[in-house]
Design an enzyme around this catalytic site. Structure first.
Site, mmCIF file in Angstrom:
data_model
loop_
_atom_site.group_PDB
_atom_site.id
_atom_site.type_symbol
_atom_site.label_atom_id
_atom_site.label_comp_id
_atom_site.label_asym_id
_atom_site.label_seq_id
_atom_site.Cartn_x
_atom_site.Cartn_y
_atom_site.Cartn_z
ATOM 1 N N GLY A 13 0.752 -5.636 15.758
ATOM 2 C CA GLY A 13 1.684 -6.734 15.938
ATOM 3 C C GLY A 13 1.068 -8.045 15.503
ATOM 4 N N GLY A 54 -11.277 -18.615 4.415
ATOM 5 C CA GLY A 54 -12.601 -18.058 4.197
ATOM 6 C C GLY A 54 -12.920 -16.811 4.981
ATOM 7 N N SER A 142 1.733 -6.731 30.412
ATOM 8 C CA SER A 142 2.670 -7.788 30.795
ATOM 9 C C SER A 142 2.608 -7.967 32.297
ATOM 10 C CB SER A 142 4.097 -7.407 30.386
ATOM 11 O OG SER A 142 5.040 -8.300 30.953
ATOM 12 N N TYR A 155 10.746 -1.465 30.080
ATOM 13 C CA TYR A 155 9.610 -2.182 29.507
ATOM 14 C C TYR A 155 8.482 -2.286 30.525
ATOM 15 C CZ TYR A 155 7.017 -6.238 27.636
ATOM 16 O OH TYR A 155 6.059 -7.097 27.176
ATOM 17 N N ALA A 156 8.820 -2.683 31.748
ATOM 18 C CA ALA A 156 7.809 -2.812 32.795
ATOM 19 C C ALA A 156 7.147 -1.476 33.076
ATOM 20 C CB ALA A 156 8.443 -3.380 34.067
ATOM 21 N N LYS A 159 4.663 -0.811 30.301
ATOM 22 C CA LYS A 159 3.492 -1.679 30.390
ATOM 23 C C LYS A 159 2.624 -1.320 31.597
ATOM 24 C CE LYS A 159 4.005 -4.286 26.749
ATOM 25 N NZ LYS A 159 3.016 -4.266 25.656
#
Length: 255
Positions: A13, A54, A142, A155-156, A159
């Site tokens: 990501g 660089g 998260s 989602y929780a 995670k």
């Protein structure tokens, strides 16, 4: 001497807000950085900026949900820079919808990106670290995993799985010289948060509610995550593994 001179770092990501900030942080301290992202153009923008400054940087198109894509990305990275010293699993995706309004297709996408994807990355990179007897893995979870978050149930769950997975691998591979630690962002001013707030009836009111809830008094910025991630990835954290830290401006203070 910089902390990451001679080190090869992969950031998944890497073309996004937090991922780009992490790539810049590693590059500034001497690392050769592979910027992995499903969005080829986004990865190239970050890598080109690093190269112009660089640093050694490589844009690598990678869909972490596809094991063949992951293997190809790791092979390309090692061919360019050598063995991977640091893996940062940052790629993720969220859907802010109450659980009963989601459908199985939503669950599958959330699980594929937020759980299966990091598993693919670990499985591709970890054998080399074990063989060499050294390595650092930093997983971006998260605060939703630590305290819950309305509208982010799956989602929780993913995670939270990353936290448990990281702790387990820390136990399995400490004797191999590989550490695993977790950084949990709170509300951070990224494109993902913008997509959530813009979908609200009153976007600025929602953003203000986020700000008021954070003791430090502002939303997180992508650069705020770099300090914790680079610490865990550095030699200074050689005796730190299986740990979880929130970078949330004090919004959550989990013990």
């Amino acid at each position: 001497m910089n902390r990451f001179d001679g080190k090869t770092v992969i950031v998944t990501g890497g073309g996004g807000g937090i991922g780009g900030a992490l790539c810049r942080g590693f590059a500034a301290e001497g690392a050769s950085v592979a910027v992995l992202d499903r969005d080829e153009d986004a990865a190239r923008v970050v890598a080109d900026a690093l190269s112009a400054g660089g640093a050694e940087a490589l844009a690598v198109t990678c869909d972490i949900t596809e094991r063949a894509s992951v293997d190809a990305a790791v092979e390309r990275t090692t061919a360019a820079f050598g063995p991977v010293d640091v893996l940062v699993n940052n790629a993720g995706w969220d859907l802010f919808v109450p659980f009963l309004e989601t459908v199985p297709e939503d669950w599958s996408r959330l699980i594929d990106i937020n759980l299966i994807g990091p598993l693919n990355m670990h499985h591709a990179v970890l054998p080399g670290m074990v063989e060499r007897g050294s390595g650092r893995v930093v997983n971006i979870s998260s605060d939703a995993a630590r305290v819950g978050s309305s509208g982010e149930a799956v989602y929780a769950a993913c995670k939270a799985g990353i936290i448990a997975f990281s702790k387990t691998l820390a136990r399995e591979h400490s004797r191999h010289g590989v550490t695993f630690n977790v950084v949990c962002p709170g509300p951070t001013d990224t494109a993902l948060l913008a997509s959530v707030t813009e979908a609200a009836a009153n976007p600025e009111k929602l953003r203000e509610a986020f700000r008021r809830a954070i003791p430090i008094g502002r939303l997180g910025e992508p650069d705020d995550l770099a300090g914790a991630v680079l610490f865990f990835a550095s030699d200074a954290a050689a005796f730190v593994t299986g740990q979880v830290v929130s970078v949330s401006g004090g919004l959550t203070m989990a013990g």
